[in-house]
Write an enzyme that holds these catalytic residues in place. Structure first.
Site, short mmCIF file in Angstrom:
data_model
loop_
_atom_site.label_atom_id
_atom_site.label_comp_id
_atom_site.label_asym_id
_atom_site.label_seq_id
_atom_site.Cartn_x
_atom_site.Cartn_y
_atom_site.Cartn_z
N LYS A 1 38.92 85.43 50.45
CA LYS A 1 40.11 85.64 49.61
C LYS A 1 39.92 84.90 48.28
O LYS A 1 39.00 84.09 48.14
CB LYS A 1 41.34 85.13 50.35
CG LYS A 1 41.28 83.64 50.71
CD LYS A 1 42.39 83.27 51.67
CE LYS A 1 42.33 81.80 52.01
NZ LYS A 1 43.29 81.44 53.05
N ARG B 1 54.50 79.24 59.16
CA ARG B 1 54.28 80.04 57.95
C ARG B 1 54.45 81.50 58.40
O ARG B 1 55.54 81.97 58.57
CB ARG B 1 52.89 79.76 57.38
CG ARG B 1 52.68 80.31 55.99
CD ARG B 1 51.37 79.82 55.36
NE ARG B 1 50.18 80.30 56.07
CZ ARG B 1 48.93 80.12 55.65
NH1 ARG B 1 48.71 79.45 54.52
NH2 ARG B 1 47.91 80.57 56.32
N HIS C 1 46.99 79.94 63.10
CA HIS C 1 46.38 79.08 62.09
C HIS C 1 46.77 77.63 62.38
O HIS C 1 47.93 77.36 62.68
CB HIS C 1 46.88 79.51 60.71
CG HIS C 1 46.03 79.00 59.58
ND1 HIS C 1 44.65 79.03 59.59
CD2 HIS C 1 46.37 78.48 58.38
CE1 HIS C 1 44.19 78.54 58.46
NE2 HIS C 1 45.21 78.20 57.70
N ARG D 1 37.45 81.84 61.59
CA ARG D 1 37.59 82.21 60.18
C ARG D 1 37.15 81.06 59.29
O ARG D 1 37.88 80.10 59.10
CB ARG D 1 39.05 82.55 59.86
CG ARG D 1 39.68 83.60 60.77
CD ARG D 1 41.11 83.88 60.34
NE ARG D 1 41.95 82.68 60.35
CZ ARG D 1 42.66 82.27 61.40
NH1 ARG D 1 42.64 82.94 62.53
NH2 ARG D 1 43.40 81.19 61.30
N TYR E 1 43.49 66.43 20.41
CA TYR E 1 44.96 66.47 20.35
C TYR E 1 45.52 65.08 20.62
O TYR E 1 45.05 64.36 21.50
CB TYR E 1 45.49 67.45 21.39
CG TYR E 1 45.24 68.89 21.03
CD1 TYR E 1 45.75 69.43 19.84
CD2 TYR E 1 44.49 69.71 21.86
CE1 TYR E 1 45.52 70.75 19.51
CE2 TYR E 1 44.26 71.04 21.54
CZ TYR E 1 44.77 71.56 20.36
OH TYR E 1 44.54 72.85 20.03
N CYS F 1 41.07 70.42 25.98
CA CYS F 1 41.73 71.52 25.28
C CYS F 1 41.67 72.77 26.16
O CYS F 1 41.08 72.77 27.23
CB CYS F 1 41.04 71.82 23.96
SG CYS F 1 40.77 70.37 22.95
N MET F 2 42.25 73.86 25.66
CA MET F 2 42.22 75.10 26.41
C MET F 2 40.78 75.59 26.59
O MET F 2 40.41 76.08 27.64
CB MET F 2 43.05 76.16 25.69
CG MET F 2 43.23 77.42 26.50
SD MET F 2 44.15 78.67 25.60
CE MET F 2 45.83 78.27 26.00
N ASP F 3 39.94 75.40 25.54
CA ASP F 3 38.60 76.00 25.57
C ASP F 3 37.48 74.99 25.34
O ASP F 3 36.31 75.37 25.30
CB ASP F 3 38.50 77.08 24.49
CG ASP F 3 39.77 77.89 24.41
OD1 ASP F 3 40.13 78.48 25.44
OD2 ASP F 3 40.42 77.90 23.35
C1 LIG Z 1 42.63 80.64 53.93
C2 LIG Z 1 42.70 80.85 55.37
C3 LIG Z 1 41.60 80.55 56.18
C4 LIG Z 1 40.39 79.85 55.67
O1 LIG Z 1 40.66 78.47 55.58
P1 LIG Z 1 39.54 77.38 55.26
O2 LIG Z 1 40.17 76.10 55.52
O3 LIG Z 1 39.18 77.57 53.83
O4 LIG Z 1 38.40 77.67 56.15
C5 LIG Z 1 41.67 80.88 57.51
N1 LIG Z 1 42.77 81.47 58.01
C6 LIG Z 1 43.85 81.75 57.28
C7 LIG Z 1 45.03 82.40 57.91
C8 LIG Z 1 43.87 81.44 55.93
O5 LIG Z 1 44.95 81.70 55.20
#
Ligand SMILES: *Cc1c(COP(=O)(O)O)cnc(C)c1O
Length: 692
Positions: free
Chosen positions: A357, A451, A479, A538, A583, A631-633
């Site tokens: 993601k 969540r 999770h 995951r 700045y 700065c921004m850049d």
């Molecule tokens: C982002 C996410 C992960 C990955 O988490 P990490 O700690 O980066 O391994 C796994 N499961 C869910 C549901 C997530 O939102």
């Protein structure tokens, strides 16, 4: 550091080599002296194609043959373009029968000079395969193939007088036309290039002079004996090439991409020039000068070819270099390494699901997912529908799970792109079901993070979801929210989450409902828990070789950071004591100070507070403090103690420079955040360089 003089001898020599190929096809000296023309086109110019093959082998071997895939793809595309370019000539000459087309396309080339492309493609396959046997064995087999090729080329006379070999070569010639092909001729030169032998300049020059003389003698002798069937292979040619290549290597430094492009264009275009010069000369009544006179003909063909090549080269699209300002470097070796370390940590039936993601945590989701897919990963997770579609478009064909909430209006897209949707709660599931067409889903279970997910205790709700007509339940997941902590209370909480999760799965099973693949570990869970009886784990941040903020485990120390962040010095300023910069004039010089202005800023995703919180950067292998306000850049780095810093120098914000490394964890900690946030926010305008 003074600017080094660049002498890209290998690339520059491509141009004369391409001109020698034009010589072979025009015979520049035929009207002057047949002997000299023979020497030029049938002896000297026979070094041209082996040279191109050796450069190819040299560069492929330097990448450990890892760039072979890219090279083959590029070569195949160039070949297809060339086939199309010469199709009018093929058709004008009467074309081929279907089977002949296939044989020409795959083995011989559809026009006389195009044999090179199918030849080099086949040859690269063979040479790469042979190189696995080790250099001596590979070279020996390459040389043996070459010797077999010789028998069908310059030494055909006596060899074809023997019945066995004659039958053999006749069979070869039905396929290739010549033994100068991908099978017999190409592998040896690729392997010699890969070996990249380099002697002193004197040795190379002497060797070249001697071997070229020997090849001249060999060529004229064979011609006198009338042995050759074709004259592209000599016994002494490989020797000549070794010394020529060594000579070029002794003075090779840097690259000349323009010479590469122009030499390829000269090679590709000159047969068209020959046709056009002949036609043009006839129309203008200049045939005696531009066709009959071999020197005039050669000069006209070469001039037209060069003009066409220069014109085409000027038209090509020009993209800015990814490293011209600020860029990410992605190390795919490190990614593969992390993937296999994490996979090895899981229980036997459990497979890694790569979480890509947020554009692969800022690493580029497509690049990351493609690399992992190649090394065997078959499941990916993204946060939203758009990311899932982008992965499919990038050629990812395995399971793609959308972890976030997708509104029901988008169900048709989930189906079209064969995505698996996480069911956020019962209402979400009911809405997905009501969309009227089957959707593949994983049910999210809330085991204490509160969540997304159906409360783990609510077995009735999970069963209702499972039985919904349009939900195809393929998995059940949860999770963990404190699995990266090793204090007693956190570990207790994680244990309770695990227990609730497996209970929920068991309850479904007791009702006769298959929960599908289970998954609950993310990076923290993989690193800190024993292997789990699940189908997937995951992994996000751990795959990228960065830690979250929690405790570090032994396994974590084995992971390698995948991303580096670098930028260029735009200019170097000198300040006297009491002068301020940036700045708010937030930096005040207390001594004579040199400031490097670096071309990266908070719009590129670096947290603005990094500069004020002790952030640092690496230049010339040394650590220098950031000063003033970001700065921004741009940002400022104090390089007073590094007098060698110049505009254009590379600055490392994350990653390694010489013996020093700045880890993403360090930069994140200074800004009170975690690597996940720091990396995933790296901005879209950064360039990207991928190390295969
Ligand atoms: C982002 C996410 C992960 C990955 O988490 P990490 O700690 O980066 O391994 C796994 N499961 C869910 C549901 C997530 O939102």
């Amino acid at each position: 550091m003074s600017a080094r003089v660049q002498r890209p001898a290998l690339d520059r020599f491509r141009l004369p080599a391409a001109v020698l190929v034009v010589c072979i096809h025009t015979g520049p000296l035929t009207s002057v002296s047949e002997g000299w023309d023979f020497w030029l086109t049938s002896v000297l110019a026979r070094t041209a194609v082996p040279f191109f093959l050796m450069v190819t082998g040299y560069f492929l071997a330097r990448s450990d043959w890892k760039s072979t895939g890219r090279f083959l793809k590029k070569t195949a595309l160039t070949y297809l373009a060339a086939v199309a370019l010469y199709l009018p000539l093929n058709l004008y000459n009467g074309g081929y029968k279907p089977l002949e087309w296939l044989q020409k396309l795959l083995a011989e080339g559809t026009l006389y000079h195009l044999w090179y492309f199918p030849g080099v493609i086949l040859g690269v396959f063979i040479a790469r395969g042979l190189s696995r046997l080790g250099q001596p064995a590979a070279l020996a087999i390459g040389a043996a193939l070459y010797l077999i090729g010789l028998g069908g080329d310059s030494y055909y006379g006596p060899v074809s007088a023997l019945p066995g070999p004659a039958a053999f070569y006749n069979a070869v010639f039905t396929l290739f036309g010549y033994t100068r092909s991908g099978l017999f001729y190409v592998p040896l030169f690729l392997l010699l290039g890969a070996a990249g032998r380099r002697w002193s300049q004197t040795t190379s020059l002497t060797g070249l002079a001697l071997s070229l003389s020997a090849m001249t003698a060999e060529g004229f002798l064979l011609r006198y004996l009338e042995w050759p069937r074709h004259d592209s292979m000599y016994l002494t040619l490989p020797l000549c090439m070794i010394f020529l290549f060594s000579l070029l290597l002794t003075r090779n430094q840097g690259v000349d991409r323009r010479a590469r492009r122009l030499s390829l264009l000269v090679y590709l275009l000159h047969p068209w020039s020959i046709v056009l010069v002949r036609g043009g000369a006839k129309a203008l009544k200049l045939t005696p000068w531009l066709v009959d006179n071999s020197v005039g003909h050669f000069a006209a063909v070469l001039a037209l070819t060069l003009a066409l090549a220069l014109a085409l080269d000027a038209l090509r699209p020009i993209r800015p270099s990814p490293t011209n300002r600020a860029w990410k470097e992605i190390d795919l070796d490190a990614l593969r390494h992390n993937g296999s370390i994490l996979q090895a940590r899981l229980s036997p039936g459990c497979r890694l699901m790569a979480v890509v993601k947020a554009d692969g945590y800022g690493h580029g989701a497509a690049v990351v997912a493609r690399c992992l897919q190649k090394s065997g990963v078959r499941a990916f997770a993204v946060a939203c529908l758009t990311e899932g579609i982008a992965l499919r478009r990038a050629g990812i064909w395995g399971t793609i799970l959308v972890l976030g909430h997708t509104p029901v209006e988008e169900v048709p897209l989930l189906r079209r792109w064969r995505l698996v949707q996480a069911v956020a709660d019962e209402a979400h599931g009911a809405a997905l079901n009501a969309a009227g067409a089957p959707v593949r889903v994983h049910l999210a279970v809330d085991t204490g993070m509160r969540r997304l997910g159906v409360p783990a205790e609510d077995g009735a709700s999970l069963a209702r979801l499972w039985r919904m007509k349009n939900l195809r339940v393929e998995g059940l997941f949860s999770h963990l929210c404190v699995s990266d902590r090793l204090d007693r209370a956190s570990m207790e909480y994680t244990r309770a989450q695990l227990a609730r999760f497996y209970e929920a799965a068991d309850r479904l099973r007791k009702d006769g409902l298959d929960p599908g693949k289970l998954h609950i570990q993310a990076s923290g869970g993989i690193l800190n828990l024993p292997p789990q009886p699940c189908g997937y784990a995951r992994a996000g941040i751990a795959l990228y070789g960065a830690g979250s903020d929690g405790a570090s485990s032994a396994l974590e120390a084995e992971l390698r950071p995948v991303l580096s962040l670098r930028a260029r010095v735009a200019c170097v300023r000198t300040l006297r004591p009491g002068q301020g910069a940036g700045y708010g004039l937030a930096f005040q010089a207390e001594r004579d100070t040199r400031l490097a202005v670096v071309s990266i800023g908070y719009a590129d995703g670096l947290p603005r507070e990094l500069a004020q919180n002790g952030g640092r950067a690496l230049l010339h292998g040394q650590s220098c403090p950031m000063v003033g306000r970001m700065c921004m850049d741009q940002l400022f780095v104090d390089v007073t103690d590094l007098p060698q810093v110049r505009p254009g120098d590379t600055v490392t914000l994350i990653g390694r420079d010489g013996a020093l490394t700045i880890r993403a964890e360090e930069a994140a900690r200074r800004c009170g955040t975690i690597t996940n946030e720091l990396l995933s926010r790296l901005g879209g305008r950064l360039g990207q360089v991928v190390r295969q």
